[in-house]
Design a protein around this motif. Structure first.
Motif, PDB file in Angstrom:
ATOM      1  N   VAL A 106      31.220  27.463  45.856  1.00  0.00           N
ATOM      2  CA  VAL A 106      31.677  28.837  45.691  1.00  0.00           C
ATOM      3  C   VAL A 106      31.982  29.432  47.061  1.00  0.00           C
ATOM      4  N   PHE A 107      31.254  28.945  48.078  1.00  0.00           N
ATOM      5  CA  PHE A 107      31.408  29.464  49.431  1.00  0.00           C
ATOM      6  C   PHE A 107      31.995  28.397  50.349  1.00  0.00           C
ATOM      7  N   SER A 108      32.722  28.848  51.348  1.00  0.00           N
ATOM      8  CA  SER A 108      33.220  27.962  52.389  1.00  0.00           C
ATOM      9  C   SER A 108      32.050  27.480  53.251  1.00  0.00           C
ATOM     10  N   ALA A 109      32.214  26.310  53.856  1.00  0.00           N
ATOM     11  CA  ALA A 109      31.208  25.814  54.799  1.00  0.00           C
ATOM     12  C   ALA A 109      31.634  26.010  56.249  1.00  0.00           C
ATOM     13  N   ARG A 110      32.711  26.729  56.475  1.00  0.00           N
ATOM     14  CA  ARG A 110      33.120  27.009  57.857  1.00  0.00           C
ATOM     15  C   ARG A 110      32.379  28.234  58.367  1.00  0.00           C
ATOM     16  N   TRP A 111      31.104  28.032  58.656  1.00  0.00           N
ATOM     17  CA  TRP A 111      30.274  29.078  59.244  1.00  0.00           C
ATOM     18  C   TRP A 111      29.092  28.415  59.930  1.00  0.00           C
ATOM     19  N   PRO A 156      26.601  26.023  77.322  1.00  0.00           N
ATOM     20  CA  PRO A 156      26.076  25.869  78.690  1.00  0.00           C
ATOM     21  C   PRO A 156      27.081  26.226  79.779  1.00  0.00           C
ATOM     22  N   GLU A 157      28.324  25.795  79.623  1.00  0.00           N
ATOM     23  CA  GLU A 157      29.334  26.017  80.668  1.00  0.00           C
ATOM     24  C   GLU A 157      30.313  27.126  80.330  1.00  0.00           C
ATOM     25  N   GLY A 158      30.205  27.709  79.140  1.00  0.00           N
ATOM     26  CA  GLY A 158      31.092  28.804  78.779  1.00  0.00           C
ATOM     27  C   GLY A 158      32.351  28.382  78.055  1.00  0.00           C
ATOM     28  N   ASN A 159      32.535  27.085  77.851  1.00  0.00           N
ATOM     29  CA  ASN A 159      33.699  26.623  77.089  1.00  0.00           C
ATOM     30  C   ASN A 159      33.451  26.844  75.598  1.00  0.00           C
ATOM     31  N   PRO A 160      34.496  26.917  74.774  1.00  0.00           N
ATOM     32  CA  PRO A 160      34.293  27.153  73.344  1.00  0.00           C
ATOM     33  C   PRO A 160      33.428  26.072  72.714  1.00  0.00           C
ATOM     34  N   ALA A 161      32.553  26.487  71.819  1.00  0.00           N
ATOM     35  CA  ALA A 161      31.659  25.554  71.141  1.00  0.00           C
ATOM     36  C   ALA A 161      32.394  24.811  70.034  1.00  0.00           C
ATOM     37  N   THR A 162      31.859  23.652  69.672  1.00  0.00           N
ATOM     38  CA  THR A 162      32.237  22.983  68.427  1.00  0.00           C
ATOM     39  C   THR A 162      30.966  22.818  67.622  1.00  0.00           C
ATOM     40  N   ILE A 163      30.949  23.417  66.450  1.00  0.00           N
ATOM     41  CA  ILE A 163      29.779  23.369  65.577  1.00  0.00           C
ATOM     42  C   ILE A 163      30.137  22.528  64.358  1.00  0.00           C
ATOM     43  N   TYR A 164      29.297  21.546  64.045  1.00  0.00           N
ATOM     44  CA  TYR A 164      29.586  20.630  62.947  1.00  0.00           C
ATOM     45  C   TYR A 164      28.836  21.046  61.687  1.00  0.00           C
ATOM     46  N   SER A 165      29.511  20.869  60.585  1.00  0.00           N
ATOM     47  CA  SER A 165      28.955  21.219  59.280  1.00  0.00           C
ATOM     48  C   SER A 165      29.304  20.125  58.289  1.00  0.00           C
ATOM     49  N   ALA A 166      28.487  20.020  57.264  1.00  0.00           N
ATOM     50  CA  ALA A 166      28.885  19.211  56.125  1.00  0.00           C
ATOM     51  C   ALA A 166      29.958  19.958  55.342  1.00  0.00           C
ATOM     52  N   PRO A 167      30.782  19.272  54.566  1.00  0.00           N
ATOM     53  CA  PRO A 167      31.699  19.968  53.663  1.00  0.00           C
ATOM     54  C   PRO A 167      30.898  20.876  52.733  1.00  0.00           C
ATOM     55  N   ALA A 224      37.099  34.594  61.505  1.00  0.00           N
ATOM     56  CA  ALA A 224      38.184  33.977  62.276  1.00  0.00           C
ATOM     57  C   ALA A 224      37.609  33.023  63.320  1.00  0.00           C
ATOM     58  N   ASN A 225      36.520  33.424  63.964  1.00  0.00           N
ATOM     59  CA  ASN A 225      35.880  32.550  64.939  1.00  0.00           C
ATOM     60  C   ASN A 225      35.326  31.286  64.271  1.00  0.00           C
ATOM     61  N   MET A 226      34.727  31.447  63.086  1.00  0.00           N
ATOM     62  CA  MET A 226      34.203  30.279  62.376  1.00  0.00           C
ATOM     63  C   MET A 226      35.310  29.262  62.097  1.00  0.00           C
ATOM     64  N   ALA A 227      36.491  29.769  61.746  1.00  0.00           N
ATOM     65  CA  ALA A 227      37.610  28.869  61.450  1.00  0.00           C
ATOM     66  C   ALA A 227      38.010  28.067  62.683  1.00  0.00           C
ATOM     67  N   GLU A 228      37.787  28.636  63.859  1.00  0.00           N
ATOM     68  CA  GLU A 228      38.169  27.963  65.098  1.00  0.00           C
ATOM     69  C   GLU A 228      37.138  26.943  65.564  1.00  0.00           C
ATOM     70  N   VAL A 229      35.856  27.216  65.339  1.00  0.00           N
ATOM     71  CA  VAL A 229      34.828  26.391  65.984  1.00  0.00           C
ATOM     72  C   VAL A 229      34.119  25.424  65.044  1.00  0.00           C
ATOM     73  N   VAL A 230      34.127  25.665  63.736  1.00  0.00           N
ATOM     74  CA  VAL A 230      33.369  24.819  62.812  1.00  0.00           C
ATOM     75  C   VAL A 230      34.242  23.671  62.331  1.00  0.00           C
ATOM     76  N   ARG A 231      33.691  22.463  62.407  1.00  0.00           N
ATOM     77  CA  ARG A 231      34.405  21.271  61.975  1.00  0.00           C
ATOM     78  C   ARG A 231      33.527  20.473  61.009  1.00  0.00           C
ATOM     79  N   PHE A 232      34.177  19.832  60.035  1.00  0.00           N
ATOM     80  CA  PHE A 232      33.452  19.044  59.039  1.00  0.00           C
ATOM     81  C   PHE A 232      33.201  17.638  59.576  1.00  0.00           C
TER      82      PHE A 232
END
Length: 496
Positions: free
Chosen positions: A166-171, A329-340, A401-409
């Motif tokens: 029901v909910f997206s996992a991009r968060w 740590p260095e200020g670059n954009p994060a990549t956060i991993y999620s399950a589908p 919008a930020n979640m869409a950029e940083v969260v990856r499955f």
């Protein structure tokens, strides 16, 4: 629900808040059981293959901010369109819900449909233990807008569909939410997020110096190990980690440098006296209340935060709220991993009205309801493109919008090989888990987090090996190689 790729977290929407609610929770659970099922008899004799065609569908969940929306926009319209049908809704805190579900199952009084909050084990393990029944014969999920998001081992087990997202996992659950009035008092600009860990700490120190004595820079609820474990996971990912299991090798990674860095970052916030002193006794809900009352400037939590405030403490939203990105740590954009995205609601194997329960669930996929769900500002809906058309707070829109950029499955082994689910069924919890280690470190019960992480890694490795052997001994075609994805590219969605 978010989870670490390939791991066995507590299943719930929000990494879940792992501890039981104690005697108070037991009292709540007992009162719910006493009042939710009435005589326990269906409204009429069950119809073949799905239960009665009328009656009261029992629905339990932990989505407090969505209670009014569910009632007015989901349950009541369904009841109006189906004379003789009502939905009896119960909302509880996650730990209390888990207790209530356990007690209800033992007494054969389970609700027809419920969320998974407060229950331990993977959905596949719960299916294997006989908690749920499939819904594919009751509703046309294969013809729905989310048909391509139904995955083996997550929604589908042994060819049968048990649930749907029901909910997206991009968060993720570590966005710093801001009391903008407090930031203004300390002359900190909410529109200038500190990108690095050092700059984040420096900003919190500025808040400490500029705020009143009874206002603290950061509230970090330490009562719930699940919350702390979630923060460590996100900090580790922001430091370059890829989750509890590295898909490239299939090995547990708790003793890796990103996890060590995450613990050091967490401890640095405590050493600098940036954390509300009452944090160890707070649950996330307690922390939200303290933040809303003006006792803290920053609270790291998920996108549902503002929706909860609108329901429980709307004056805090009116006062001013903003949001930053998770620092790295260095200020670059994060990549956060999620399950589908996993299944949100499940029909109990003990359901008296399974067909009606499945139909009420299915009506959540209506586009108009999805827009209203987005407007509630909880987790983004599975049709997350509708957030752009919804009436939401600018901070919520920015966060999504930020979640869409940083969260990856990340890859999920049970999707590639459904037999992995049989090994997941065999796996037992390992204690202390990541959240319990974080809690022990923050309270001073242990200083050797590196040793504790190595022990956790070794224990999880041995437990998975045992579970794989147990599943293979029962005929499952599964091996440790199922956790290896040599074709996965970090930073990109893995297409299952």
């Amino acid at each position: 629900m978010s989870q670490v790729p390939g791991s066995l977290p507590r299943v719930s929407r929000r990494r879940l808040l792992g501890t039981a609610a104690g005697l108070a929770g037991a009292t709540v659970a007992g009162s719910v059981l006493a009042g939710c099922t009435g005589s326990g008899e269906p409204a009429q004799s069950p119809a073949p293959g799905g239960g009665a065609s009328t009656g009261a569908v029992q629905w339990w969940d932990h989505f407090r901010p969505l209670t009014s929306l569910f009632t007015k926009e989901l349950f009541e319209p369904y009841a109006q369109a189906h004379p003789g049908v009502t939905v009896a809704h119960r909302e509880m805190d996650a730990p209390a819900l888990g207790q209530a579900l356990q007690l209800a199952r033992r007494s054969k009084q389970s609700p027809d449909v419920h969320s998974l909050a407060g229950l331990d084990g993977s959905p596949a393990a719960l299916v294997g233990a006989g908690w749920f029944q499939p819904i594919g014969d009751f509703v046309d999920l294969e013809g729905s807008p989310i048909a391509d998001q139904l995955l083996d081992g997550i929604h589908r087990v042994d060819g049968k569909v048990y649930s749907f997202p029901v909910f997206s996992a991009r968060w993720h659950d570590s966005s710093p939410w801001l009391n903008t009035a407090a930031l203004a008092e300390a002359d900190v600009d909410p529109e200038q997020p500190p990108p690095s860990w050092d700059e984040y700490r420096a900003t919190l120190r500025t808040l400490r110096e500029g705020l009143s004595d009874n206002v603290h820079p950061l509230v970090l609820p330490g009562k719930e190990p699940g919350y702390l474990g979630g923060q460590i996971e996100r900090f580790a990912m922001s430091a370059g980690g890829v989750g509890a299991i590295d898909p490239r090798t299939g090995e547990y990674a708790y003793a890796s440098q990103p996890y060590l860095d995450a613990f050091e970052f967490l401890l640095s916030l405590q050493r600098d006296q940036l954390i509300h002193p009452a944090s160890p006794s707070m649950s996330p809900r307690d922390a939200r209340s303290r933040w809303a009352a003006g006792e803290a400037a920053v609270f790291a939590w998920g996108p549902w935060y503002i929706g909860g405030l609108k329901v429980q403490e709307p004056e805090a939203v009116d006062r001013g709220i903003g949001v930053w990105r998770i620092p790295t740590p260095e200020g670059n954009p994060a990549t956060i991993y999620s399950a589908p995205p996993g299944g949100t609601f499940w029909v109990s194997a003990q359901a008296e009205l399974p067909k009606l329960a499945a139909e009420v669930m299915f009506s959540m996929l209506d586009e108009e309801f999805m827009k209203k769900l987005a407007g509630a500002m909880d987790q983004p809906p599975i049709l997350d493109q509708l957030v752009a058309e919804a009436d939401v707070h600018p901070a919520y829109r920015a966060n999504i919008a930020n979640m869409a950029e940083v969260v990856r499955f990340a890859p999920q082994p049970q999707v590639r090989n459904a037999a992995v689910s049989q090994a997941l069924v065999e796996m037992r919890p390992v204690d202390p888990d990541l959240g319990a280690i974080a809690q022990a470190v923050l309270t001073g019960a242990t200083k050797d987090y590196a040793g504790a992480l190595k022990t956790l890694q070794d224990s999880m490795t041995k437990e998975r090996e045992r579970a794989v052997k147990a599943a293979a001994g029962k005929g499952a075609q599964v091996s440790l190689e199922d956790w290896v994805f040599s074709d996965w590219t970090p930073g990109e969605d893995f297409r299952q």
